[in-house]
Design an enzyme around this catalytic site. Structure first.
Site, PDB file in Angstrom:
ATOM      1  N   ARG A  55      36.139  25.866  24.111  1.00 48.38           N
ATOM      2  CA  ARG A  55      36.264  24.850  25.158  1.00 48.38           C
ATOM      3  C   ARG A  55      36.090  23.444  24.609  1.00 48.38           C
ATOM      4  O   ARG A  55      36.277  22.466  25.330  1.00 48.38           O
ATOM      5  CB  ARG A  55      35.243  25.110  26.274  1.00 48.38           C
ATOM      6  CG  ARG A  55      35.605  26.296  27.145  1.00 48.38           C
ATOM      7  CD  ARG A  55      34.621  26.497  28.265  1.00 48.38           C
ATOM      8  NE  ARG A  55      35.043  27.610  29.125  1.00 48.38           N
ATOM      9  CZ  ARG A  55      34.264  28.225  29.999  1.00 48.38           C
ATOM     10  NH1 ARG A  55      32.992  27.828  30.128  1.00 48.38           N
ATOM     11  NH2 ARG A  55      34.724  29.218  30.735  1.00 48.38           N
ATOM     12  N   GLU A  96      41.467  33.760  22.579  1.00 44.49           N
ATOM     13  CA  GLU A  96      42.037  34.581  23.644  1.00 44.49           C
ATOM     14  C   GLU A  96      42.325  36.001  23.161  1.00 44.49           C
ATOM     15  O   GLU A  96      42.058  36.978  23.865  1.00 44.49           O
ATOM     16  CB  GLU A  96      43.314  33.936  24.190  1.00 44.49           C
ATOM     17  CG  GLU A  96      43.088  32.669  24.992  1.00 44.49           C
ATOM     18  CD  GLU A  96      42.273  32.897  26.240  1.00 44.49           C
ATOM     19  OE1 GLU A  96      42.261  34.037  26.758  1.00 44.49           O
ATOM     20  OE2 GLU A  96      41.623  31.942  26.711  1.00 44.49           O
ATOM     21  N   THR A 138      37.063  42.359  23.635  1.00 48.44           N
ATOM     22  CA  THR A 138      35.685  42.189  23.160  1.00 48.44           C
ATOM     23  C   THR A 138      34.954  41.192  24.049  1.00 48.44           C
ATOM     24  O   THR A 138      35.524  40.175  24.439  1.00 48.44           O
ATOM     25  CB  THR A 138      35.678  41.673  21.707  1.00 48.44           C
ATOM     26  OG1 THR A 138      36.580  42.462  20.916  1.00 48.44           O
ATOM     27  CG2 THR A 138      34.292  41.749  21.111  1.00 48.44           C
ATOM     28  N   LEU A 168      35.901  44.046  15.028  1.00 51.77           N
ATOM     29  CA  LEU A 168      36.483  43.757  16.333  1.00 51.77           C
ATOM     30  C   LEU A 168      37.352  44.901  16.840  1.00 51.77           C
ATOM     31  O   LEU A 168      37.629  44.995  18.027  1.00 51.77           O
ATOM     32  CB  LEU A 168      37.322  42.467  16.274  1.00 51.77           C
ATOM     33  CG  LEU A 168      36.521  41.172  16.258  1.00 51.77           C
ATOM     34  CD1 LEU A 168      37.394  40.010  15.824  1.00 51.77           C
ATOM     35  CD2 LEU A 168      35.931  40.893  17.633  1.00 51.77           C
ATOM     36  N   TYR A 198      49.790  36.260  30.359  1.00 48.21           N
ATOM     37  CA  TYR A 198      48.438  35.708  30.413  1.00 48.21           C
ATOM     38  C   TYR A 198      48.188  34.737  29.263  1.00 48.21           C
ATOM     39  O   TYR A 198      47.724  33.609  29.468  1.00 48.21           O
ATOM     40  CB  TYR A 198      47.386  36.820  30.368  1.00 48.21           C
ATOM     41  CG  TYR A 198      46.012  36.255  30.079  1.00 48.21           C
ATOM     42  CD1 TYR A 198      45.268  35.651  31.086  1.00 48.21           C
ATOM     43  CD2 TYR A 198      45.502  36.236  28.777  1.00 48.21           C
ATOM     44  CE1 TYR A 198      44.043  35.074  30.821  1.00 48.21           C
ATOM     45  CE2 TYR A 198      44.275  35.659  28.506  1.00 48.21           C
ATOM     46  CZ  TYR A 198      43.552  35.086  29.527  1.00 48.21           C
ATOM     47  OH  TYR A 198      42.345  34.486  29.244  1.00 48.21           O
ATOM     48  N   ASP A 258      43.406  37.715  34.398  1.00 46.75           N
ATOM     49  CA  ASP A 258      42.789  38.742  33.563  1.00 46.75           C
ATOM     50  C   ASP A 258      41.896  39.590  34.469  1.00 46.75           C
ATOM     51  O   ASP A 258      41.990  39.507  35.703  1.00 46.75           O
ATOM     52  CB  ASP A 258      42.001  38.116  32.401  1.00 46.75           C
ATOM     53  CG  ASP A 258      40.796  37.313  32.865  1.00 46.75           C
ATOM     54  OD1 ASP A 258      40.611  37.141  34.099  1.00 46.75           O
ATOM     55  OD2 ASP A 258      40.016  36.860  32.007  1.00 46.75           O
ATOM     56  N   CYS A 275      30.931  36.533  40.359  1.00 47.31           N
ATOM     57  CA  CYS A 275      31.713  37.579  41.024  1.00 47.31           C
ATOM     58  C   CYS A 275      31.856  38.760  40.066  1.00 47.31           C
ATOM     59  O   CYS A 275      32.950  39.180  39.694  1.00 47.31           O
ATOM     60  CB  CYS A 275      33.082  37.025  41.427  1.00 47.31           C
ATOM     61  SG  CYS A 275      33.929  38.016  42.682  1.00 47.31           S
TER      62      CYS A 275
END
Length: 344
Positions: free
Chosen positions: A35, A47, A53, A92, A132, A150, A204
């Site tokens: 970010r 992404e 993960t 990963l 996406y 997503d 949520c």
């Protein structure tokens, strides 16, 4: 559970819905390294890592920063050799992802002069970039109008709209994308999309959400959020056994197998055999791991009783003990091999 009553239709008062969500995020949004950047390459890496993960794993174990240290840009990734590429991604899983990332980098260089395109259609033509990821790049890197859907977003939207059909069916996904595009903020896509996804991560949540802390509770139609979203029935997990061989030669080298196939191509592991071939050998280590729909019990057998001139099978080689742990391996085998090297 206690849930504030529904008062406003988000589709009819979209601006109010966006403002409530973005206002909450401006005060509560978390600080993630992706970010802090507008670099599309760095956002793409985050992404793809986060597709399979959790954030805590990607950050807590340093996967994101470590990968960017090894491959800081599309040019370094495009020319990466398999061994180095897989080693940087080690732990990963789903190694096809990192190979596809390399193909994406190559396409950005050959087709776009090393610069990521901004148009949705061009982004979606890049290898491995779907709807996406293209939307995420447009929104997070370029701050251009975009929608993202997503798992977190689907959960939020299914509850806000009280959608009780299967969200992961073709019709359900079509509906999620339609609502996401209607509600998307064309003026502040970077902030809005970040806020919507973080709402799903923190408030949520799956199961019982924290409705009393939700900034958009008055826009949420469902009275039973814990029952949503509805998903297709999960695939049954099958238990399987895997028998591996721990064998060292007179020079102390370890016998390893280099995998082929799509899932783990190029990764190293202990050689495996059918149970009938080595199950009579002593068991040195037992562990379990899950891969797709399988729950695997991995048994490492002591091959010390085998003939010292034991013939390696296809794609099996003797590796100097001091070099073993520098190779790229699936995490379950890395843990076993590490333990056995310490004990031997």
């Amino acid at each position: 559970m206690l849930k504030p009553p529904w008062k406003k239709d988000a589709l009819k008062v979209r601006v109010a819905f966006r403002e409530a969500l973005e206002g909450w995020f401006s005060e509560n949004g978390r600080d993630y390294p992706w970010r802090r950047t507008r670099e599309p390459y760095e956002i793409l890496i985050s992404e793809v890592m986060l597709q399979q993960t959790q954030i805590a794993t990607v950050l807590g174990r340093g996967f994101y920063t470590r990968f960017l240290e090894v491959f800081p840009d599309v040019h370094s990734l495009a020319v990466a050799e398999d061994e180095r590429l897989l080693k940087a991604w080690e732990g990963l899983g789903y190694y096809r992802r990192v190979r596809m990332l390399r193909e994406t980098a190559r396409a950005v260089i050959t087709e776009h002069g090393g610069e990521f395109p901004q148009e949705l259609e061009k982004l979606m033509k890049l290898p491995g970039v779907g709807r996406y990821t293209a939307g995420a790049l447009r929104g997070f890197a370029f701050d251009l109008p975009s929608a993202v859907v997503d798992g977190n977003v689907s959960r939020v939207l299914s509850r806000v709209m009280d959608f009780s059909d299967e969200v992961d069916s073709p019709a359900g996904m079509k509906q999620m994308w339609e609502w996401a595009e209607i509600l998307a903020d064309p003026e502040h896509p970077r902030i809005y999309n970040s806020a919507l996804m973080e709402l799903g991560q923190r408030i949520c949540r799956p199961g019982v959400p924290d409705c009393l802390s939700c900034p958009v509770a008055e826009f949420c139609k469902t009275r039973e959020p814990e029952t949503l979203p509805v998903k297709k029935q999960k695939t049954t997990v099958t238990a399987v056994d895997e028998h591996a061989l721990w064998l060292r030669d007179r020079k102390g080298r370890v016998l390893l197998h280099r995998e082929g196939g799509k899932r783990r191509e190029g990764l190293w592991k202990l050689p495996t055999r059918e149970a009938g071939e080595i199950s009579s050998l002593p068991v040195l280590d037992v562990s379990t791991y899950t891969i797709t729909r399988y729950r695997v019990t991995l048994r490492a057998h002591d091959g010390a009783k085998l003939a010292k001139d034991f013939p390696p099978g296809p794609d099996e080689v003797w590796v100097e003990a001091e070099n073993v742990m520098s190779l790229a391996m699936p995490s379950p085998f890395r843990r076993v091999i590490g333990r056995l090297l310490e004990e031997s």
